[in-house]
Scaffold this motif. Structure first.
Motif, PDB file in Angstrom:
ATOM      1  N   MET A   1       0.822  -1.195   0.000  1.00  0.00           N
ATOM      2  CA  MET A   1       0.000   0.000   0.000  1.00  0.00           C
ATOM      3  C   MET A   1       0.866   1.259   0.000  1.00  0.00           C
ATOM      4  SD  MET A   1      -3.069   0.869  -0.055  1.00  0.00           S
ATOM      5  CE  MET A   1      -4.083   2.256   0.197  1.00  0.00           C
ATOM      6  N   VAL A   2       1.950   1.195   0.734  1.00  0.00           N
ATOM      7  CA  VAL A   2       2.847   2.346   0.789  1.00  0.00           C
ATOM      8  C   VAL A   2       3.496   2.580  -0.573  1.00  0.00           C
ATOM      9  CG1 VAL A   2       4.902   3.269   1.904  1.00  0.00           C
ATOM     10  CG2 VAL A   2       3.232   2.006   3.248  1.00  0.00           C
ATOM     11  N   ASP A   3       3.791   1.505  -1.278  1.00  0.00           N
ATOM     12  CA  ASP A   3       4.392   1.647  -2.608  1.00  0.00           C
ATOM     13  C   ASP A   3       3.447   2.330  -3.586  1.00  0.00           C
ATOM     14  OD1 ASP A   3       6.751   0.440  -1.838  1.00  0.00           O
ATOM     15  OD2 ASP A   3       6.078  -1.573  -2.423  1.00  0.00           O
ATOM     16  N   VAL A   4       2.167   2.025  -3.464  1.00  0.00           N
ATOM     17  CA  VAL A   4       1.179   2.656  -4.342  1.00  0.00           C
ATOM     18  C   VAL A   4       1.124   4.160  -4.083  1.00  0.00           C
ATOM     19  CG1 VAL A   4      -1.271   2.774  -4.898  1.00  0.00           C
ATOM     20  CG2 VAL A   4      -0.195   0.566  -4.520  1.00  0.00           C
ATOM     21  N   ILE A   5       1.161   4.540  -2.817  1.00  0.00           N
ATOM     22  CA  ILE A   5       1.135   5.966  -2.464  1.00  0.00           C
ATOM     23  C   ILE A   5       2.387   6.666  -2.958  1.00  0.00           C
ATOM     24  CG2 ILE A   5       1.107   7.586  -0.533  1.00  0.00           C
ATOM     25  CD1 ILE A   5      -0.618   5.498   0.952  1.00  0.00           C
ATOM     26  N   LYS A   6       3.528   6.003  -2.806  1.00  0.00           N
ATOM     27  CA  LYS A   6       4.780   6.591  -3.285  1.00  0.00           C
ATOM     28  C   LYS A   6       4.767   6.767  -4.802  1.00  0.00           C
ATOM     29  CE  LYS A   6       7.899   4.994   0.330  1.00  0.00           C
ATOM     30  NZ  LYS A   6       9.019   4.120   0.656  1.00  0.00           N
ATOM     31  N   ASP A   7       4.290   5.747  -5.505  1.00  0.00           N
ATOM     32  CA  ASP A   7       4.218   5.829  -6.968  1.00  0.00           C
ATOM     33  C   ASP A   7       3.253   6.915  -7.418  1.00  0.00           C
ATOM     34  OD1 ASP A   7       6.064   3.835  -7.330  1.00  0.00           O
ATOM     35  OD2 ASP A   7       4.559   2.246  -7.605  1.00  0.00           O
ATOM     36  N   LEU A   8       2.123   7.012  -6.737  1.00  0.00           N
ATOM     37  CA  LEU A   8       1.149   8.044  -7.074  1.00  0.00           C
ATOM     38  C   LEU A   8       1.721   9.436  -6.839  1.00  0.00           C
ATOM     39  CD1 LEU A   8      -1.731   8.690  -7.978  1.00  0.00           C
ATOM     40  CD2 LEU A   8      -2.403   8.587  -5.572  1.00  0.00           C
ATOM     41  N   TRP A   9       2.402   9.628  -5.726  1.00  0.00           N
ATOM     42  CA  TRP A   9       2.998  10.929  -5.435  1.00  0.00           C
ATOM     43  C   TRP A   9       4.093  11.260  -6.455  1.00  0.00           C
ATOM     44  CZ3 TRP A   9       2.007  15.310  -3.505  1.00  0.00           C
ATOM     45  CH2 TRP A   9       3.015  16.212  -3.222  1.00  0.00           C
ATOM     46  N   ALA A  10       4.892  10.275  -6.829  1.00  0.00           N
ATOM     47  CA  ALA A  10       5.944  10.504  -7.827  1.00  0.00           C
ATOM     48  C   ALA A  10       5.326  10.885  -9.174  1.00  0.00           C
ATOM     49  CB  ALA A  10       6.811   9.264  -7.971  1.00  0.00           C
ATOM     50  N   PHE A  11       4.225  10.231  -9.535  1.00  0.00           N
ATOM     51  CA  PHE A  11       3.538  10.561 -10.786  1.00  0.00           C
ATOM     52  C   PHE A  11       3.010  11.993 -10.745  1.00  0.00           C
ATOM     53  CE2 PHE A  11      -0.566  10.919 -12.940  1.00  0.00           C
ATOM     54  CZ  PHE A  11      -0.166  10.696 -14.253  1.00  0.00           C
ATOM     55  N   LEU A  12       2.350  12.349  -9.640  1.00  0.00           N
ATOM     56  CA  LEU A  12       1.786  13.699  -9.530  1.00  0.00           C
ATOM     57  C   LEU A  12       2.882  14.762  -9.572  1.00  0.00           C
ATOM     58  CD1 LEU A  12      -0.914  13.148  -6.760  1.00  0.00           C
ATOM     59  CD2 LEU A  12      -1.301  13.458  -9.198  1.00  0.00           C
ATOM     60  N   ARG A  13       3.983  14.487  -8.910  1.00  0.00           N
ATOM     61  CA  ARG A  13       5.072  15.472  -8.863  1.00  0.00           C
ATOM     62  C   ARG A  13       5.773  15.596 -10.208  1.00  0.00           C
ATOM     63  NH1 ARG A  13       9.384  13.941  -4.678  1.00  0.00           N
ATOM     64  NH2 ARG A  13       9.460  12.320  -6.223  1.00  0.00           N
ATOM     65  N   GLU A  14       6.008  14.463 -10.862  1.00  0.00           N
ATOM     66  CA  GLU A  14       6.735  14.479 -12.135  1.00  0.00           C
ATOM     67  C   GLU A  14       5.915  15.120 -13.254  1.00  0.00           C
ATOM     68  OE1 GLU A  14       8.447  11.209 -15.267  1.00  0.00           O
ATOM     69  OE2 GLU A  14       8.578  10.785 -13.117  1.00  0.00           O
ATOM     70  N   ARG A  15       4.645  14.797 -13.302  1.00  0.00           N
ATOM     71  CA  ARG A  15       3.780  15.305 -14.371  1.00  0.00           C
ATOM     72  C   ARG A  15       3.133  16.647 -14.024  1.00  0.00           C
ATOM     73  NH1 ARG A  15       5.369  11.529 -17.668  1.00  0.00           N
ATOM     74  NH2 ARG A  15       4.457   9.461 -17.557  1.00  0.00           N
ATOM     75  N   LYS A  16       3.383  17.143 -12.805  1.00  0.00           N
ATOM     76  CA  LYS A  16       2.828  18.410 -12.318  1.00  0.00           C
ATOM     77  C   LYS A  16       1.297  18.416 -12.394  1.00  0.00           C
ATOM     78  CE  LYS A  16       6.884  21.181 -13.347  1.00  0.00           C
ATOM     79  NZ  LYS A  16       7.674  20.310 -12.596  1.00  0.00           N
ATOM     80  N   LYS A  17       0.712  17.328 -11.905  1.00  0.00           N
ATOM     81  CA  LYS A  17      -0.745  17.200 -11.892  1.00  0.00           C
ATOM     82  C   LYS A  17      -1.253  17.262 -10.455  1.00  0.00           C
ATOM     83  CE  LYS A  17      -1.260  14.796 -16.188  1.00  0.00           C
ATOM     84  NZ  LYS A  17      -1.728  15.863 -17.010  1.00  0.00           N
ATOM     85  N   PHE A  18      -0.888  18.336  -9.768  1.00  0.00           N
ATOM     86  CA  PHE A  18      -1.281  18.486  -8.377  1.00  0.00           C
ATOM     87  C   PHE A  18      -2.774  18.750  -8.228  1.00  0.00           C
ATOM     88  CE2 PHE A  18       3.252  19.656  -8.210  1.00  0.00           C
ATOM     89  CZ  PHE A  18       3.666  18.673  -7.342  1.00  0.00           C
ATOM     90  N   TRP A  19      -3.450  19.125  -9.296  1.00  0.00           N
ATOM     91  CA  TRP A  19      -4.887  19.359  -9.236  1.00  0.00           C
ATOM     92  C   TRP A  19      -5.651  18.058  -9.020  1.00  0.00           C
ATOM     93  CZ3 TRP A  19      -7.598  16.828 -13.014  1.00  0.00           C
ATOM     94  CH2 TRP A  19      -6.879  16.430 -14.138  1.00  0.00           C
ATOM     95  N   LEU A  20      -4.996  16.907  -9.263  1.00  0.00           N
ATOM     96  CA  LEU A  20      -5.640  15.622  -9.026  1.00  0.00           C
ATOM     97  C   LEU A  20      -5.687  15.254  -7.545  1.00  0.00           C
ATOM     98  CD1 LEU A  20      -4.180  13.400 -11.867  1.00  0.00           C
ATOM     99  CD2 LEU A  20      -6.532  14.140 -11.605  1.00  0.00           C
TER     100      LEU A  20
END
Length: 50
Positions: A1-20
């Motif tokens: 579960m922690v890995d999913v959160i880390k991956d999601l945060w990395a995706f949001l940060r890399e793609r600059k999709k903080f509105w999600l």
């Protein structure tokens, strides 16, 4: 579960999709509310909110 959160945060940060982030948080809160309302003593109080 922690890995999913880390991956999601990395995706949001890399793609600059903080509105999600608010959409994801509200979806999680509503999902948790639905889980709590199933067969619990607080179900009548939750139903009055809607």
């Amino acid at each position: 579960m922690v890995d999913v959160i880390k991956d999601l945060w990395a995706f949001l940060r890399e793609r600059k999709k903080f509105w999600l982030l608010p959409i994801i948080l509200i979806s999680l809160l509503l999902g948790g509310l639905l889980v709590l309302s199933q067969g619990s003593a607080i179900a009548p109080f939750i139903y009055t909110l809607f």
